[in-house]
Motif scaffolding. Structure first.
Motif, PDB file in Angstrom:
ATOM      1  N   ASN A 299       0.808  -1.222   0.000  1.00  0.00           N
ATOM      2  CA  ASN A 299       0.000   0.000   0.000  1.00  0.00           C
ATOM      3  C   ASN A 299       0.839   1.269   0.000  1.00  0.00           C
ATOM      4  OD1 ASN A 299       1.024  -0.491   2.563  1.00  0.00           O
ATOM      5  ND2 ASN A 299      -0.649   0.581   3.591  1.00  0.00           N
ATOM      6  N   LYS A 300       1.985   1.248  -0.679  1.00  0.00           N
ATOM      7  CA  LYS A 300       2.872   2.408  -0.646  1.00  0.00           C
ATOM      8  C   LYS A 300       3.217   2.908  -2.049  1.00  0.00           C
ATOM      9  CE  LYS A 300       3.594   2.379   3.867  1.00  0.00           C
ATOM     10  NZ  LYS A 300       3.198   3.500   4.759  1.00  0.00           N
ATOM     11  N   VAL A 301       3.453   4.236  -2.111  1.00  0.00           N
ATOM     12  CA  VAL A 301       4.072   4.823  -3.295  1.00  0.00           C
ATOM     13  C   VAL A 301       5.299   5.587  -2.823  1.00  0.00           C
ATOM     14  CG1 VAL A 301       1.898   5.035  -4.548  1.00  0.00           C
ATOM     15  CG2 VAL A 301       2.736   6.967  -3.178  1.00  0.00           C
ATOM     16  N   ILE A 302       6.249   5.771  -3.725  1.00  0.00           N
ATOM     17  CA  ILE A 302       7.428   6.562  -3.394  1.00  0.00           C
ATOM     18  C   ILE A 302       7.547   7.695  -4.407  1.00  0.00           C
ATOM     19  CG2 ILE A 302       8.996   5.049  -4.705  1.00  0.00           C
ATOM     20  CD1 ILE A 302      11.091   5.728  -2.454  1.00  0.00           C
ATOM     21  N   VAL A 303       7.706   8.904  -3.899  1.00  0.00           N
ATOM     22  CA  VAL A 303       7.838  10.104  -4.733  1.00  0.00           C
ATOM     23  C   VAL A 303       9.305  10.500  -4.749  1.00  0.00           C
ATOM     24  CG1 VAL A 303       7.122  12.493  -5.064  1.00  0.00           C
ATOM     25  CG2 VAL A 303       5.519  10.842  -4.058  1.00  0.00           C
ATOM     26  N   ARG A 304       9.880  10.631  -5.943  1.00  0.00           N
ATOM     27  CA  ARG A 304      11.296  10.953  -6.086  1.00  0.00           C
ATOM     28  C   ARG A 304      11.464  12.338  -6.718  1.00  0.00           C
ATOM     29  NH1 ARG A 304      13.836   5.934  -5.405  1.00  0.00           N
ATOM     30  NH2 ARG A 304      12.532   4.122  -5.951  1.00  0.00           N
ATOM     31  N   VAL A 305      12.309  13.146  -6.108  1.00  0.00           N
ATOM     32  CA  VAL A 305      12.647  14.471  -6.652  1.00  0.00           C
ATOM     33  C   VAL A 305      14.127  14.431  -7.028  1.00  0.00           C
ATOM     34  CG1 VAL A 305      12.734  16.956  -6.224  1.00  0.00           C
ATOM     35  CG2 VAL A 305      10.925  15.567  -5.170  1.00  0.00           C
ATOM     36  N   THR A 306      14.405  14.443  -8.328  1.00  0.00           N
ATOM     37  CA  THR A 306      15.772  14.248  -8.826  1.00  0.00           C
ATOM     38  C   THR A 306      16.233  15.478  -9.604  1.00  0.00           C
ATOM     39  OG1 THR A 306      15.258  11.894  -9.074  1.00  0.00           O
ATOM     40  CG2 THR A 306      17.266  12.687 -10.132  1.00  0.00           C
ATOM     41  N   ASP A 307      17.481  15.883  -9.392  1.00  0.00           N
ATOM     42  CA  ASP A 307      18.041  17.007 -10.147  1.00  0.00           C
ATOM     43  C   ASP A 307      19.445  16.673 -10.624  1.00  0.00           C
ATOM     44  OD1 ASP A 307      20.174  17.989  -8.272  1.00  0.00           O
ATOM     45  OD2 ASP A 307      18.465  18.323  -6.955  1.00  0.00           O
ATOM     46  N   ASN A 308      19.955  17.490 -11.525  1.00  0.00           N
ATOM     47  CA  ASN A 308      21.325  17.322 -12.023  1.00  0.00           C
ATOM     48  C   ASN A 308      22.167  18.520 -11.612  1.00  0.00           C
ATOM     49  OD1 ASN A 308      20.045  19.155 -13.652  1.00  0.00           O
ATOM     50  ND2 ASN A 308      20.686  18.249 -15.598  1.00  0.00           N
ATOM     51  N   GLY A 309      22.014  18.896 -10.334  1.00  0.00           N
ATOM     52  CA  GLY A 309      22.700  20.085  -9.826  1.00  0.00           C
ATOM     53  C   GLY A 309      24.062  19.801  -9.231  1.00  0.00           C
ATOM     54  N   GLU A 310      24.389  20.526  -8.148  1.00  0.00           N
ATOM     55  CA  GLU A 310      25.720  20.462  -7.553  1.00  0.00           C
ATOM     56  C   GLU A 310      26.033  19.098  -6.947  1.00  0.00           C
ATOM     57  OE1 GLU A 310      26.086  23.525  -4.673  1.00  0.00           O
ATOM     58  OE2 GLU A 310      25.649  25.150  -6.073  1.00  0.00           O
ATOM     59  N   GLY A 311      25.011  18.447  -6.414  1.00  0.00           N
ATOM     60  CA  GLY A 311      25.265  17.216  -5.682  1.00  0.00           C
ATOM     61  C   GLY A 311      25.809  17.517  -4.292  1.00  0.00           C
ATOM     62  N   ILE A 312      25.906  16.472  -3.473  1.00  0.00           N
ATOM     63  CA  ILE A 312      26.320  16.642  -2.080  1.00  0.00           C
ATOM     64  C   ILE A 312      27.420  15.639  -1.775  1.00  0.00           C
ATOM     65  CG2 ILE A 312      25.542  16.632   0.325  1.00  0.00           C
ATOM     66  CD1 ILE A 312      22.634  16.877  -0.931  1.00  0.00           C
ATOM     67  N   GLU A 313      28.478  16.110  -1.143  1.00  0.00           N
ATOM     68  CA  GLU A 313      29.553  15.210  -0.747  1.00  0.00           C
ATOM     69  C   GLU A 313      29.083  14.266   0.361  1.00  0.00           C
ATOM     70  OE1 GLU A 313      33.692  17.434  -1.379  1.00  0.00           O
ATOM     71  OE2 GLU A 313      32.324  18.556  -0.090  1.00  0.00           O
ATOM     72  N   LYS A 314      29.614  13.057   0.364  1.00  0.00           N
ATOM     73  CA  LYS A 314      29.118  11.991   1.241  1.00  0.00           C
ATOM     74  C   LYS A 314      29.160  12.362   2.714  1.00  0.00           C
ATOM     75  CE  LYS A 314      30.065   8.069  -1.803  1.00  0.00           C
ATOM     76  NZ  LYS A 314      30.814   6.797  -1.971  1.00  0.00           N
ATOM     77  N   GLN A 315      30.184  13.079   3.155  1.00  0.00           N
ATOM     78  CA  GLN A 315      30.302  13.375   4.586  1.00  0.00           C
ATOM     79  C   GLN A 315      29.196  14.276   5.096  1.00  0.00           C
ATOM     80  OE1 GLN A 315      32.471  14.374   2.250  1.00  0.00           O
ATOM     81  NE2 GLN A 315      33.308  16.417   2.654  1.00  0.00           N
ATOM     82  N   HIS A 316      28.504  14.981   4.182  1.00  0.00           N
ATOM     83  CA  HIS A 316      27.438  15.890   4.611  1.00  0.00           C
ATOM     84  C   HIS A 316      26.070  15.202   4.682  1.00  0.00           C
ATOM     85  CE1 HIS A 316      30.128  19.287   4.353  1.00  0.00           C
ATOM     86  NE2 HIS A 316      30.394  19.038   3.079  1.00  0.00           N
ATOM     87  N   ILE A 317      25.910  14.105   3.974  1.00  0.00           N
ATOM     88  CA  ILE A 317      24.582  13.487   3.843  1.00  0.00           C
ATOM     89  C   ILE A 317      23.948  13.110   5.185  1.00  0.00           C
ATOM     90  CG2 ILE A 317      23.354  11.461   2.941  1.00  0.00           C
ATOM     91  CD1 ILE A 317      25.039  11.678   0.428  1.00  0.00           C
TER      92      ILE A 317
END
Length: 321
Positions: A244-262
């Motif tokens: 009973n679930k849906v997943i909404v994804r918001v995707t961009d091709n911008g700057e991105g984020i370095e792993k240590q900040h996530i």
């Protein structure tokens, strides 16, 4: 007579031996009793001291003089306390950083408003054009303060459960389209295209607080526009999951984020850019609000990102029957 003396001489060493044995046994028992009493008293004091620090772990356990057991209990207690201390240190660092961030966020518009008002009081108010311009700028500073305070108030209410959700059934496709329309001009300034990954000709009905989910979508899309590259794309997809679930994804091709900040993206006022620049505006609370709203719905939010490639934020919602 000689026989009697011989028997007596033999009896004396036996008597001495028995007396010595009794004396030794008595002394041993007395010493053992005193030592056990001393050890019990000291161990009992250790338990009392530990009970003052940790009433849960030791209150239910009976006192033991077994040193191996006692050593294990104290070792466990020490490890737990070490972990608590380390956790408190981390929280203290977060608290200091949070206080520094909120101080910076608030003082910037405050000093701006103060500067314009002081200039007006020093005589600039007599110039109608200057007065109007400075009052408008001061008003924007006040609006920014109100924006930050409202966001903080919302997060606090979400955390303590005081903000009730109005759960209804709505079409998530239509809601996303309305958010696109609201942010169309903002995206156009950077020539960013807001789009679906495909045509959704049929409604997708979900359950949730429509107004709050709209705020989630707005915050995520605004972030993608802020940090997206010029002439880039922000794409939204809706995927039906099992059950009973849906997943909404918001995707961009911008700057991105370095792993240590996530891991820290959803903290209040946490910013990847440590330069202190606020050119992009915002309260610094957008992602924190997103997280709390989604968790208030008992749903999950996820983030995936690669530096200089782009980011994807996604969250789940319950499908309507």
């Amino acid at each position: 007579m000689s026989v009697f003396l011989y028997a007596t001489n033999q009896a004396i060493p036996l008597t001495v031996f028995i007396f010595a044995l009794l004396t030794f046994s008595f002394s041993f028992l007395v010493i053992q009793f005193r030592v056990e009493k001393f050890i019990y008293k000291r161990i009992n004091q250790i338990y009392k001291d530990l009970t003052l620090l940790e009433s849960v772990s030791f209150r239910k356990d009976s006192i033991t003089t077994d040193m191996a057991t006692l050593t294990k209990q104290i070792d466990k207690f020490a490890k737990n306390k070490k972990l608590e201390i380390e956790t408190l240190k981390v929280r203290e660092e977060y608290r200091k950083e949070f206080m520094g961030n909120i101080s910076h966020e608030l003082k910037t518009p405050l000093f701006t408003v103060q500067g314009y008002l002081e200039t007006l009081l020093d005589g600039a108010i007599d110039d109608k054009n200057v007065a109007e311009k400075y009052l408008n700028r001061a008003n924007k500073g006040v609006e920014r303060l109100i924006y930050i305070v409202k966001d903080l108030d919302m997060i606090t209410k979400l955390e303590v459960g005081d903000l009730s959700l109005d759960i209804t059934t709505f079409d998530i496709v239509q809601l996303i389209q309305s958010v696109f329309e609201l942010l169309e001009m903002k995206a156009a300034k950077k020539k960013i295209t807001l789009t679906f990954d495909m045509e959704y000709n049929n409604p997708i009905l979900v359950k949730g607080d429509e107004e709050r989910i709209q705020q989630v979508l707005t915050n995520l899309i605004v972030n993608s526009i802020k940090y997206g590259q010029e002439k880039g794309t922000t794409e939204i997809s809706i995927e039906r999951l099992i059950k009973n679930k849906v997943i909404v994804r918001v995707t961009d091709n911008g700057e991105g984020i370095e792993k240590q900040h996530i891991p820290r993206l959803f903290e209040r006022f946490y910013r990847v850019d440590k330069s202190g620049s606020r050119k992009e505006g915002g309260s610094g609370l957008g992602l924190a609000i997103v997280k709390h709203i989604i968790e208030a719905h008992d749903e999950k939010i996820y983030v995936e990102s690669e530096y200089n490639i782009g980011s994807e934020f996604s969250f789940t919602l319950e499908k309507a029957e």
